[in-house]
Design a protein around this motif. Structure first.
Motif, PDB file in Angstrom:
ATOM      1  N   HIS A  44       0.831  -1.201   0.000  1.00  0.00           N
ATOM      2  CA  HIS A  44       0.000   0.000   0.000  1.00  0.00           C
ATOM      3  C   HIS A  44       0.869   1.255   0.000  1.00  0.00           C
ATOM      4  O   HIS A  44       0.486   2.292  -0.555  1.00  0.00           O
ATOM      5  CB  HIS A  44      -0.958   0.002   1.192  1.00  0.00           C
ATOM      6  N   GLY A 111      -2.706  -6.298  -4.248  1.00  0.00           N
ATOM      7  CA  GLY A 111      -2.059  -7.269  -3.393  1.00  0.00           C
ATOM      8  C   GLY A 111      -0.872  -7.969  -4.013  1.00  0.00           C
ATOM      9  O   GLY A 111      -0.323  -8.895  -3.429  1.00  0.00           O
ATOM     10  N   THR A 140      -5.970  -5.132   3.899  1.00  0.00           N
ATOM     11  CA  THR A 140      -5.401  -4.604   2.653  1.00  0.00           C
ATOM     12  C   THR A 140      -6.184  -3.398   2.170  1.00  0.00           C
ATOM     13  O   THR A 140      -5.613  -2.372   1.773  1.00  0.00           O
ATOM     14  CB  THR A 140      -5.374  -5.690   1.567  1.00  0.00           C
ATOM     15  N   ALA A 216      -8.698  -4.790  -3.471  1.00  0.00           N
ATOM     16  CA  ALA A 216      -7.855  -5.031  -2.295  1.00  0.00           C
ATOM     17  C   ALA A 216      -8.323  -6.245  -1.509  1.00  0.00           C
ATOM     18  O   ALA A 216      -8.365  -6.231  -0.279  1.00  0.00           O
ATOM     19  CB  ALA A 216      -7.837  -3.789  -1.407  1.00  0.00           C
TER      20      ALA A 216
END
Length: 352
Positions: A44, A111, A140, A216
């Motif tokens: 991220h 991811g 995530t 995500a």
């Protein structure tokens, strides 16, 4: 002893370096599609442009370990076959290919390294006032939305999930959402049925405009185990015995996200202990000692909310939630130490 390690994430790197430390003279080869170790827990940050998360394999591996950049096509019968037609024989192998992402059409997955890089380029090209939608209410999604919102306050950031922060206790759940709201992230508790024409259609019916939509949700694993004829569970993860050996081939250990370990969830915090246990099991077997059974043990679950805030929820060893949690700078420091510790352990093969 010839050992092949497939995958150079946290589990694979840790296994290779611990093997080199504990099994003198072992011929160890690490196979990975990329020439770098990627800190997946920081992707991220990579996509938001707040950190660089790739480190050359050559600087992560102990002396004497061979790194080979390639993709494994199949494993079995004491041999690893690569996509370039070559193969390597092994006495023991470690399957550590991690997890992957199968995004909804019209979205960019965050991811994986490749997805994060695509997202980073797309994000950088967005003009002020654009809308970014992050799909996924787990760690995530939360960390991605928060990181983007903090790095690009000129954008409208929306987080869509069927239960945003639902894995936390009631108080910690409220605190996570308050942290997102402080960053002006728009939280939508709903599912998504379609992404098309720069719009996200919700399960409840309405469509929301979106200039960039990020996926995500990490919930899949590579199909290498299944493709190789190893026994897998319904999710495609390699079924292992209590010592983390494939039930189809005892020469193959499966560790990390790609292993079907009872009671385990996708987590870097479990990948390293599993790799440590598998290596120690191999050492015990080599020495003629009885191996011990593996059991996952949890400590906490945590999310960062930008660079200055975080929430850490303490858990019992079986991953059920405790009442206690930490927030703010204290949680940031703890999460950062855990992230750095994961990389340090992978590079040295210590701890775990």
């Amino acid at each position: 002893m010839k050992v092949v390690v497939m995958g150079a994430g946290y589990a694979g790197m840790y296994a290779a370096n611990r093997l080199a430390k504990k099994v003198k003279g072992a011929e160890i080869t690490v196979i990975n599609p990329r020439p770098e170790f990627v800190e997946r827990v920081r992707l991220h940050q990579q996509l938001a442009g707040t950190a660089a998360v790739a480190t050359p394999l050559t600087s992560m591996l102990r002396d004497g370990i061979t790194a080979r950049v390639a993709t494994v096509d199949r494993i079995g019968d004491g041999r690893v076959r690569l996509d370039d037609g070559t193969s390597l024989d092994f006495d023991h192998a470690f399957l550590a290919v991690g997890s992957t992402v199968v995004p909804m059409p019209g979205t960019i997955p965050v991811g994986t390294w490749e997805g994060a890089e695509r997202a980073r380029a797309a994000l950088a090209a967005l003009p002020a006032g654009s809308t970014v939608t992050v799909i996924g209410g787990g760690a995530t999604g939360i960390e991605t939305a928060a990181e983007v919102a903090e790095a690009r306050p000129d954008l409208l950031v929306r987080l869509v999930g069927s239960s945003v922060a639902g894995v936390f206790s009631r108080r910690a759940h409220r605190r996570v959402r308050a942290g997102l709201e402080r960053l002006e992230v728009d939280i939508v508790d709903d599912g998504v049925t379609e992404v098309a024409d720069r719009a996200v259609r919700l399960r409840s019916g309405p469509a929301l405009a979106s200039d960039l939509t990020l996926w995500a949700i990490v919930a899949d694993v590579p199909d290498l185990a299944a493709r190789s004829g190893l026994r897998v569970d319904a999710g495609g993860r390699a079924v292992v015995d209590e010592h983390l050996r494939s039930v189809s081939d005892g020469r193959i250990f499966a560790v990390g996200d790609c292993a079907a370990v009872p009671g385990a969830r996708f987590a870097c915090a479990l990948a390293v202990p599993q790799a440590a246990h598998a290596v120690d099991t191999l050492v015990r077997l080599t020495d003629g000692r009885t191996p011990e059974a593996y059991s996952p043990r949890y400590v906490a679950r945590a999310v960062t909310l930008g660079r200055k805030d975080a929430v850490g929820q303490f858990t019992r060893p079986d991953d059920t939630l405790r009442r206690g949690y930490v927030t703010g700078r204290t949680a940031v420091v703890i999460k950062e130490m855990a992230s750095r510790g994961g990389k340090y352990g992978a590079r040295t093969g210590t701890g775990g």
